[in-house]
Design a protein around this motif. Structure first.
Motif, PDB file in Angstrom:
ATOM      1  N   ALA A 167       0.835  -1.206   0.000  1.00 57.35           N
ATOM      2  CA  ALA A 167       0.000   0.000   0.000  1.00 57.35           C
ATOM      3  C   ALA A 167       0.867   1.254   0.000  1.00 57.35           C
ATOM      4  O   ALA A 167       0.568   2.229  -0.695  1.00 57.35           O
ATOM      5  N   GLY A 172      -1.621   6.836  -1.069  1.00 61.10           N
ATOM      6  CA  GLY A 172      -2.976   7.363  -1.123  1.00 61.10           C
ATOM      7  C   GLY A 172      -4.012   6.300  -1.412  1.00 61.10           C
ATOM      8  O   GLY A 172      -5.143   6.403  -0.962  1.00 61.10           O
ATOM      9  N   ALA A 173      -3.609   5.294  -2.159  1.00 59.09           N
ATOM     10  CA  ALA A 173      -4.561   4.266  -2.553  1.00 59.09           C
ATOM     11  C   ALA A 173      -5.031   3.473  -1.337  1.00 59.09           C
ATOM     12  O   ALA A 173      -4.235   3.068  -0.505  1.00 59.09           O
ATOM     13  N   THR A 174      -6.324   3.261  -1.264  1.00 55.85           N
ATOM     14  CA  THR A 174      -6.873   2.451  -0.195  1.00 55.85           C
ATOM     15  C   THR A 174      -7.105   1.035  -0.695  1.00 55.85           C
ATOM     16  O   THR A 174      -7.413   0.132   0.062  1.00 55.85           O
ATOM     17  N   GLU A 175      -6.949   0.891  -1.995  1.00 53.73           N
ATOM     18  CA  GLU A 175      -7.169  -0.405  -2.618  1.00 53.73           C
ATOM     19  C   GLU A 175      -5.892  -0.786  -3.357  1.00 53.73           C
ATOM     20  O   GLU A 175      -5.315   0.046  -4.057  1.00 53.73           O
ATOM     21  N   ILE A 209      -9.565  -6.024   6.120  1.00 50.26           N
ATOM     22  CA  ILE A 209      -9.464  -5.865   4.670  1.00 50.26           C
ATOM     23  C   ILE A 209     -10.708  -6.450   4.003  1.00 50.26           C
ATOM     24  O   ILE A 209     -11.517  -7.125   4.639  1.00 50.26           O
ATOM     25  N   VAL A 218      -8.736  -4.504  -0.536  1.00 47.73           N
ATOM     26  CA  VAL A 218      -9.169  -3.206  -0.034  1.00 47.73           C
ATOM     27  C   VAL A 218      -8.779  -3.102   1.442  1.00 47.73           C
ATOM     28  O   VAL A 218      -9.122  -3.978   2.239  1.00 47.73           O
ATOM     29  N   LEU A 219      -8.061  -2.048   1.770  1.00 43.00           N
ATOM     30  CA  LEU A 219      -7.683  -1.833   3.171  1.00 43.00           C
ATOM     31  C   LEU A 219      -8.834  -1.129   3.888  1.00 43.00           C
ATOM     32  O   LEU A 219      -9.086   0.050   3.654  1.00 43.00           O
ATOM     33  N   ARG A 220      -9.540  -1.882   4.728  1.00 46.77           N
ATOM     34  CA  ARG A 220     -10.701  -1.333   5.424  1.00 46.77           C
ATOM     35  C   ARG A 220     -10.295  -0.676   6.736  1.00 46.77           C
ATOM     36  O   ARG A 220     -10.922   0.272   7.182  1.00 46.77           O
ATOM     37  N   ASN A 221      -9.263  -1.231   7.361  1.00 49.64           N
ATOM     38  CA  ASN A 221      -8.862  -0.729   8.675  1.00 49.64           C
ATOM     39  C   ASN A 221      -7.343  -0.757   8.801  1.00 49.64           C
ATOM     40  O   ASN A 221      -6.759  -1.694   9.337  1.00 49.64           O
ATOM     41  N   ARG A 222      -6.760   0.318   8.291  1.00 51.11           N
ATOM     42  CA  ARG A 222      -5.305   0.395   8.245  1.00 51.11           C
ATOM     43  C   ARG A 222      -4.705   0.373   9.650  1.00 51.11           C
ATOM     44  O   ARG A 222      -3.648  -0.200   9.884  1.00 51.11           O
TER      45      ARG A 222
END
Lengths: 230, 230
Positions: A167, A172-175, A209, A218-222
């Motif tokens: 990531a 910036g990318a969350t995905e 994720i 997809v990063l749901r909860n970094r």
DNA sequence: CGACCATTTGATATGGATCAAGCGATGTGG
DNA sequence: CCACATCGCTTGATCCATATCAAATGGTCG
């Protein structure tokens, strides 16, 4: 476990590097280094070998597009992936005469191929080029040191760390779009594909994720990922 | 698990490096590098910290006598040893501004302390000094890459590999004196002290080695060790 | 649609970790 | 000089994370 690698014809692996004299003004102006100006772009097909372990290190490389993996294989076939090189990354730079890893294209790639002897000759004359070479090697050193710290962690920590690392490389990318297979990830993390797979579903179940397709995360909860990165 | 480290007084860690102008003639004549001539010898007591992770990398170091370990510690206390530096080895060389590992004396040591800014300034003028810096970093890189390959192996392979590695560093010797504790070895190999200990007795039972005292290892069957090194 | 390959999921095995005790060397104070 | 504490190491018993073996699922391309 061993990868079947298509070895491409010798002709493909002997690019005629454009010979460029020192052009520091142009280099700094364009944001390109003098080093890159000495390179010739070259395509590699998916799974094509770019160079093999212990081959003479005639060239160094910079990824233009696609992804490259470097790796070593032990006697009995265990494979360790050194790194995944994305566009902008330099690989294959050696001080010694030979490559210490092998390199393959993970997907179809374009790679800038730069004759090492030219760069070294330039470095002898221009101290900022020498400094750049040193910095590239040092960057690689830090990467490998970080990799060691990954390899002493638990499976969950390794996978979380890997996702955060990937990531961080598309900021910036969350995905994230993973260009590599589960086997590649497993061989990078020192795990099996089964453990990687199970750990991903576990992360998905804990809502850290989402995995819409196997190559997309997809990063749901970094924060959760960072927490479990130890 | 965490080592109690005596932090030595600040005064001890701020050596006044002898300032030496470029002396390439003397350097090549004596077999010493110009770099080393810029250093001042300095003693460190057993377990003394030489520098800490993330501290400004003001100096680089060369072991004169004794042994030094570098290491990193994760949040929860897991420690990974980067390397054991023996006499002649250079450590603490960074391109970036800060040390990426911590360093401690394993036994009482003498260490040549060299101001980094002096070396870098010299490298900007003399390309062979620049080349030497690059080579040192590359040597370190190869070491860490080898270390990674160790960390993906079984306990027996790791311990055998470690013994061969140590033996290779005092060439000719069939008997090795280990300057470090079992905990240090364990943290270098990514194992526990119990596993290291058990593996050593197992190697002893299989007649590959003898262990007259815990710090002394006799290589009885180097071929067997090499074979199990994978 | 059907074959193939990558991935996931399930059941079981195992190498090394963990927990716990014993042992030998070294050093300290009485 | 000996009793005893300490420390580093070894050995033993048990546990657990991840590997291994095996099967099911799903996506891709002819």
């Amino acid at each position: 476990m061993l990868h079947q690698t298509m070895v491409n014809p010798v002709s493909m692996r002997q690019p005629t590097a454009r010979f460029t004299r020192s052009v520091p003004a142009l280099a700094s102006q364009s944001g390109l280094s003098a080093i890159e100006l000495m390179g010739a772009p070259m395509p590699f097909a998916r799974n094509a070998e770019i160079y093999g372990e212990n081959e003479p290190a005639e060239y160094l490389y910079k990824v233009i597009s696609g992804t490259v993996r470097t790796y070593k294989v032990l006697n009995d076939g265990r494979r360790q992936i050194g790194f995944f090189y994305l566009p902008g990354d330099v690989f294959g730079l050696e001080v010694g005469a030979r490559h210490s890893f092998s390199a393959e294209a993970i997907a179809d790639c374009k790679v800038l191929v730069i004759r090492r002897s030219n760069v070294i000759a330039l470095a002898a004359r221009e101290s900022d080029v020498a400094r750049q070479l040193w910095e590239m090697t040092a960057t690689e050193l830090r990467r490998v040191q970080d990799h060691i710290m990954l390899l002493i962690k638990t499976a969950q920590e390794r996978v979380a760390g890997f996702l955060l690392e990937m990531a961080a490389r598309s900021p910036g990318a969350t995905e994230i779009e993973l260009p590599m297979s589960r086997q590649d990830i497993a061989d990078y993390l020192g795990l099996t594909i089964e453990t990687v797979s199970r750990t991903l579903t576990q992360l998905e179940n804990s809502a850290a994720i989402a995995v819409p397709t196997s190559r997309r995360i997809v990063l749901r909860n970094r924060a959760a990922l960072t927490r479990m990165n130890a």
